[in-house]
Write an enzyme that holds these catalytic residues in place. Sequence first.
Site, PDB file in Angstrom:
ATOM      1  N   ASP A 173       0.879  -1.172   0.000  1.00  0.00           N
ATOM      2  CA  ASP A 173       0.000   0.000   0.000  1.00  0.00           C
ATOM      3  C   ASP A 173       0.911   1.215   0.000  1.00  0.00           C
ATOM      4  OD1 ASP A 173      -2.377  -1.453   0.135  1.00  0.00           O
ATOM      5  OD2 ASP A 173      -2.346  -1.530   2.314  1.00  0.00           O
TER       6      ASP A 173
ATOM      7  N   ASP B 226     -13.859  -3.735  -1.981  1.00  0.00           N
ATOM      8  CA  ASP B 226     -13.742  -3.506  -0.539  1.00  0.00           C
ATOM      9  C   ASP B 226     -15.123  -3.752   0.057  1.00  0.00           C
ATOM     10  OD1 ASP B 226     -11.082  -2.725  -0.815  1.00  0.00           O
ATOM     11  OD2 ASP B 226     -11.606  -0.623  -1.097  1.00  0.00           O
TER      12      ASP B 226
END
Length: 256
Positions: free
Chosen positions: A12, A131
Amino acid sequence: MALAKRIIPCLDVDNGRVVKGVKFENIRDAGDPVEIARRYNEQGADEITFLDITASVDGRDTTLHTVERMASQVFIPLTVGGGVRTVQDIRNLLNAGADKVSINTAAVFNPEFVGEAADRFGSQCIVVAIDAKKVSGPGETPRWEIFTHGGRKPTGLDAVEWAKKMEGLGAGEILLTSMDQDGMKNGFDLGVTRAISDALGIPVIASGGVGNLQHLADGILEGHASAVLAASIFHFGEYTVPEAKAYMASRGIVVR
Protein backbone atom coordinates in the site's frame (compact mmCIF):
# COMPACT_ATOMS: atom_id res chain seq x y z
CA MET A 1 -3.47 -31.52 -11.16
CA ALA A 2 -4.48 -28.81 -8.68
CA LEU A 3 -3.44 -25.29 -9.63
CA ALA A 4 -0.83 -23.83 -7.33
CA LYS A 5 -2.18 -21.27 -4.88
CA ARG A 6 -0.44 -17.90 -4.95
CA ILE A 7 1.06 -15.86 -2.13
CA ILE A 8 0.99 -12.15 -2.93
CA PRO A 9 2.64 -9.50 -0.76
CA CYS A 10 0.77 -6.20 -1.04
CA LEU A 11 2.38 -2.79 -1.01
CA ASP A 12 0.00 0.00 0.00
CA VAL A 13 1.78 3.13 -1.22
CA ASP A 14 1.06 6.65 0.01
CA ASN A 15 3.12 9.49 -1.47
CA GLY A 16 5.85 7.11 -2.62
CA ARG A 17 6.22 5.17 0.66
CA VAL A 18 4.86 1.76 1.64
CA VAL A 19 2.46 2.12 4.56
CA LYS A 20 0.18 -0.13 6.58
CA GLY A 21 -2.95 0.88 8.45
CA VAL A 22 -5.70 -0.68 10.53
CA LYS A 23 -9.17 -0.70 8.94
CA PHE A 24 -7.86 1.83 6.39
CA GLU A 25 -6.74 4.26 9.16
CA ASN A 26 -3.76 4.74 11.57
CA ILE A 27 -1.04 4.54 8.96
CA ARG A 28 2.55 3.49 9.75
CA ASP A 29 5.55 3.69 7.39
CA ALA A 30 7.08 0.43 6.12
CA GLY A 31 9.73 1.70 3.66
CA ASP A 32 10.63 2.23 0.01
CA PRO A 33 8.36 0.32 -2.39
CA VAL A 34 11.08 -0.65 -4.85
CA GLU A 35 13.36 -2.03 -2.13
CA ILE A 36 10.51 -3.95 -0.54
CA ALA A 37 9.32 -5.34 -3.89
CA ARG A 38 12.85 -6.49 -4.71
CA ARG A 39 13.04 -8.32 -1.38
CA TYR A 40 9.80 -10.18 -2.10
CA ASN A 41 10.97 -11.01 -5.61
CA GLU A 42 14.11 -12.60 -4.12
CA GLN A 43 12.07 -14.46 -1.48
CA GLY A 44 10.00 -16.18 -4.16
CA ALA A 45 6.67 -14.37 -3.92
CA ASP A 46 4.34 -15.43 -6.75
CA GLU A 47 3.20 -11.89 -7.53
CA ILE A 48 3.25 -8.42 -6.04
CA THR A 49 0.32 -6.03 -5.74
CA PHE A 50 1.01 -2.29 -5.59
CA LEU A 51 -1.93 -0.12 -4.51
CA ASP A 52 -1.60 3.66 -4.50
CA ILE A 53 -3.94 4.23 -1.59
CA THR A 54 -3.99 8.01 -1.94
CA ALA A 55 -4.90 8.00 -5.63
CA SER A 56 -8.70 7.63 -5.57
CA VAL A 57 -9.16 9.88 -2.57
CA ASP A 58 -7.03 12.74 -3.84
CA GLY A 59 -7.86 12.16 -7.49
CA ARG A 60 -4.18 11.61 -8.25
CA ASP A 61 -2.86 9.24 -10.87
CA THR A 62 -0.86 6.24 -9.71
CA THR A 63 2.83 6.98 -9.56
CA LEU A 64 4.02 5.76 -12.95
CA HIS A 65 7.61 6.48 -12.06
CA THR A 66 7.50 4.15 -9.06
CA VAL A 67 5.90 1.45 -11.21
CA GLU A 68 8.67 1.81 -13.80
CA ARG A 69 11.34 1.52 -11.12
CA MET A 70 9.62 -1.47 -9.59
CA ALA A 71 9.11 -3.27 -12.90
CA SER A 72 12.82 -2.93 -13.68
CA GLN A 73 13.69 -4.75 -10.43
CA VAL A 74 10.90 -7.31 -10.13
CA PHE A 75 10.44 -10.27 -12.46
CA ILE A 76 7.18 -11.71 -11.17
CA PRO A 77 3.70 -10.47 -12.13
CA LEU A 78 2.98 -6.98 -10.84
CA THR A 79 -0.60 -5.77 -10.31
CA VAL A 80 -1.03 -2.01 -9.91
CA GLY A 81 -4.10 -0.12 -8.75
CA GLY A 82 -5.20 3.20 -7.34
CA GLY A 83 -6.98 5.98 -9.20
CA VAL A 84 -7.45 3.96 -12.40
CA ARG A 85 -10.31 5.72 -14.20
CA THR A 86 -9.70 5.54 -17.95
CA VAL A 87 -8.45 3.24 -20.67
CA GLN A 88 -5.47 5.59 -20.99
CA ASP A 89 -4.67 5.10 -17.28
CA ILE A 90 -4.54 1.34 -17.88
CA ARG A 91 -2.40 1.73 -21.00
CA ASN A 92 0.02 3.99 -19.10
CA LEU A 93 0.40 1.47 -16.28
CA LEU A 94 0.89 -1.49 -18.62
CA ASN A 95 3.45 0.53 -20.58
CA ALA A 96 5.23 1.39 -17.32
CA GLY A 97 5.63 -2.33 -16.61
CA ALA A 98 2.50 -3.47 -14.78
CA ASP A 99 1.26 -6.94 -15.77
CA LYS A 100 -2.25 -6.41 -14.41
CA VAL A 101 -4.25 -3.35 -13.45
CA SER A 102 -6.68 -3.20 -10.55
CA ILE A 103 -9.89 -1.17 -10.91
CA ASN A 104 -11.89 -0.30 -7.80
CA THR A 105 -13.89 2.93 -7.42
CA ALA A 106 -14.20 3.54 -11.18
CA ALA A 107 -15.89 0.15 -11.68
CA VAL A 108 -18.70 1.16 -9.34
CA PHE A 109 -19.38 4.46 -11.09
CA ASN A 110 -19.03 3.02 -14.59
CA PRO A 111 -19.29 -0.79 -14.70
CA GLU A 112 -19.00 -0.77 -18.50
CA PHE A 113 -15.44 0.53 -18.04
CA VAL A 114 -14.49 -2.98 -16.87
CA GLY A 115 -15.93 -4.50 -20.04
CA GLU A 116 -14.22 -1.92 -22.23
CA ALA A 117 -10.89 -2.53 -20.48
CA ALA A 118 -11.22 -6.31 -20.82
CA ASP A 119 -12.07 -5.98 -24.52
CA ARG A 120 -9.12 -3.67 -25.13
CA PHE A 121 -6.39 -5.35 -23.07
CA GLY A 122 -7.69 -8.86 -22.32
CA SER A 123 -9.37 -10.19 -19.18
CA GLN A 124 -6.07 -11.64 -17.98
CA CYS A 125 -4.79 -8.19 -17.03
CA ILE A 126 -7.98 -6.70 -15.54
CA VAL A 127 -8.47 -7.14 -11.80
CA VAL A 128 -11.51 -5.70 -10.04
CA ALA A 129 -10.83 -4.77 -6.42
CA ILE A 130 -13.74 -5.03 -4.02
CA ASP A 131 -13.74 -3.51 -0.54
CA ALA A 132 -16.55 -5.23 1.36
CA LYS A 133 -18.04 -4.69 4.80
CA LYS A 134 -20.55 -6.93 6.57
CA VAL A 135 -23.91 -5.18 6.91
CA SER A 136 -26.13 -8.01 8.18
CA GLY A 137 -26.84 -8.34 11.87
CA PRO A 138 -26.75 -11.42 14.15
CA GLY A 139 -29.23 -14.06 13.04
CA GLU A 140 -29.72 -12.46 9.62
CA THR A 141 -28.63 -13.98 6.33
CA PRO A 142 -25.00 -12.85 5.88
CA ARG A 143 -24.72 -9.86 3.56
CA TRP A 144 -21.76 -7.73 2.58
CA GLU A 145 -21.80 -4.28 0.96
CA ILE A 146 -19.31 -2.66 -1.42
CA PHE A 147 -17.54 0.52 -0.26
CA THR A 148 -15.49 2.89 -2.44
CA HIS A 149 -12.93 5.69 -2.07
CA GLY A 150 -10.55 3.73 0.12
CA GLY A 151 -13.40 2.26 2.12
CA ARG A 152 -15.03 5.59 2.96
CA LYS A 153 -18.24 5.58 0.92
CA PRO A 154 -21.03 2.97 1.07
CA THR A 155 -22.63 2.06 -2.27
CA GLY A 156 -25.61 -0.09 -1.32
CA LEU A 157 -24.29 -2.78 -3.69
CA ASP A 158 -24.31 -6.42 -2.57
CA ALA A 159 -20.74 -7.73 -2.74
CA VAL A 160 -21.55 -11.22 -4.06
CA GLU A 161 -23.90 -9.97 -6.78
CA TRP A 162 -21.45 -7.24 -7.72
CA ALA A 163 -18.59 -9.73 -8.07
CA LYS A 164 -20.74 -11.88 -10.38
CA LYS A 165 -21.52 -8.81 -12.49
CA MET A 166 -17.81 -7.96 -12.76
CA GLU A 167 -17.02 -11.49 -13.91
CA GLY A 168 -19.75 -11.20 -16.53
CA LEU A 169 -18.26 -7.95 -17.83
CA GLY A 170 -14.86 -9.56 -18.30
CA ALA A 171 -12.85 -9.13 -15.11
CA GLY A 172 -10.14 -11.78 -14.98
CA GLU A 173 -9.72 -11.76 -11.22
CA ILE A 174 -11.29 -10.31 -8.06
CA LEU A 175 -9.17 -8.78 -5.30
CA LEU A 176 -11.43 -9.02 -2.25
CA THR A 177 -10.63 -7.02 0.87
CA SER A 178 -12.68 -7.32 4.03
CA MET A 179 -12.79 -3.87 5.57
CA ASP A 180 -13.90 -5.33 8.90
CA GLN A 181 -10.70 -7.37 9.07
CA ASP A 182 -8.17 -5.07 7.37
CA GLY A 183 -5.07 -4.67 9.53
CA MET A 184 -6.73 -6.40 12.50
CA LYS A 185 -4.51 -9.50 12.16
CA ASN A 186 -7.17 -11.96 13.24
CA GLY A 187 -7.76 -13.62 9.88
CA PHE A 188 -9.69 -13.11 6.65
CA ASP A 189 -13.48 -12.75 6.67
CA LEU A 190 -13.92 -16.35 5.52
CA GLY A 191 -17.67 -15.91 5.04
CA VAL A 192 -17.46 -13.30 2.29
CA THR A 193 -14.35 -14.92 0.81
CA ARG A 194 -16.11 -18.27 0.45
CA ALA A 195 -19.39 -16.73 -0.74
CA ILE A 196 -17.66 -14.89 -3.59
CA SER A 197 -15.13 -17.62 -4.44
CA ASP A 198 -17.90 -20.23 -4.69
CA ALA A 199 -20.09 -17.93 -6.82
CA LEU A 200 -17.43 -17.21 -9.46
CA GLY A 201 -15.41 -19.09 -12.05
CA ILE A 202 -12.51 -16.61 -11.98
CA PRO A 203 -9.80 -16.46 -9.30
CA VAL A 204 -10.49 -14.60 -6.07
CA ILE A 205 -7.61 -13.14 -4.05
CA ALA A 206 -8.36 -12.94 -0.33
CA SER A 207 -7.13 -9.82 1.44
CA GLY A 208 -7.53 -8.09 4.78
CA GLY A 209 -6.67 -9.43 8.20
CA VAL A 210 -3.71 -11.82 7.99
CA GLY A 211 -1.86 -12.05 11.31
CA ASN A 212 -0.21 -15.46 11.03
CA LEU A 213 0.48 -18.27 8.58
CA GLN A 214 -2.59 -20.26 9.60
CA HIS A 215 -4.72 -17.36 8.36
CA LEU A 216 -3.15 -17.67 4.89
CA ALA A 217 -3.95 -21.39 4.75
CA ASP A 218 -7.48 -20.79 6.04
CA GLY A 219 -8.10 -18.37 3.18
CA ILE A 220 -7.46 -21.21 0.74
CA LEU A 221 -8.88 -24.19 2.63
CA GLU A 222 -11.92 -22.53 4.22
CA GLY A 223 -12.34 -19.39 2.12
CA HIS A 224 -11.80 -21.27 -1.19
CA ALA A 225 -9.64 -18.40 -2.48
CA SER A 226 -7.21 -18.94 -5.36
CA ALA A 227 -4.60 -16.65 -3.84
CA VAL A 228 -3.89 -14.93 -0.54
CA LEU A 229 -2.59 -11.42 -0.08
CA ALA A 230 -0.83 -10.06 2.99
CA ALA A 231 1.09 -6.95 3.94
CA SER A 232 2.17 -6.30 7.51
CA ILE A 233 3.20 -9.88 8.39
CA PHE A 234 5.76 -9.67 5.59
CA HIS A 235 6.70 -5.97 5.71
CA PHE A 236 7.62 -5.94 9.39
CA GLY A 237 9.58 -9.19 9.24
CA GLU A 238 7.25 -11.42 11.25
CA TYR A 239 7.29 -14.05 8.50
CA THR A 240 9.01 -14.58 5.16
CA VAL A 241 7.40 -15.77 1.93
CA PRO A 242 9.36 -19.09 2.05
CA GLU A 243 8.04 -19.71 5.59
CA ALA A 244 4.51 -19.03 4.36
CA LYS A 245 4.90 -21.44 1.44
CA ALA A 246 6.38 -24.15 3.66
CA TYR A 247 3.50 -23.83 6.11
CA MET A 248 0.87 -23.92 3.36
CA ALA A 249 2.50 -26.99 1.82
CA SER A 250 2.39 -28.65 5.26
CA ARG A 251 -1.38 -28.08 5.24
CA GLY A 252 -1.65 -29.89 1.90
CA ILE A 253 -1.94 -26.78 -0.27
CA VAL A 254 -0.17 -26.87 -3.64
CA VAL A 255 2.28 -23.94 -3.84
CA ARG A 256 4.84 -22.97 -6.47
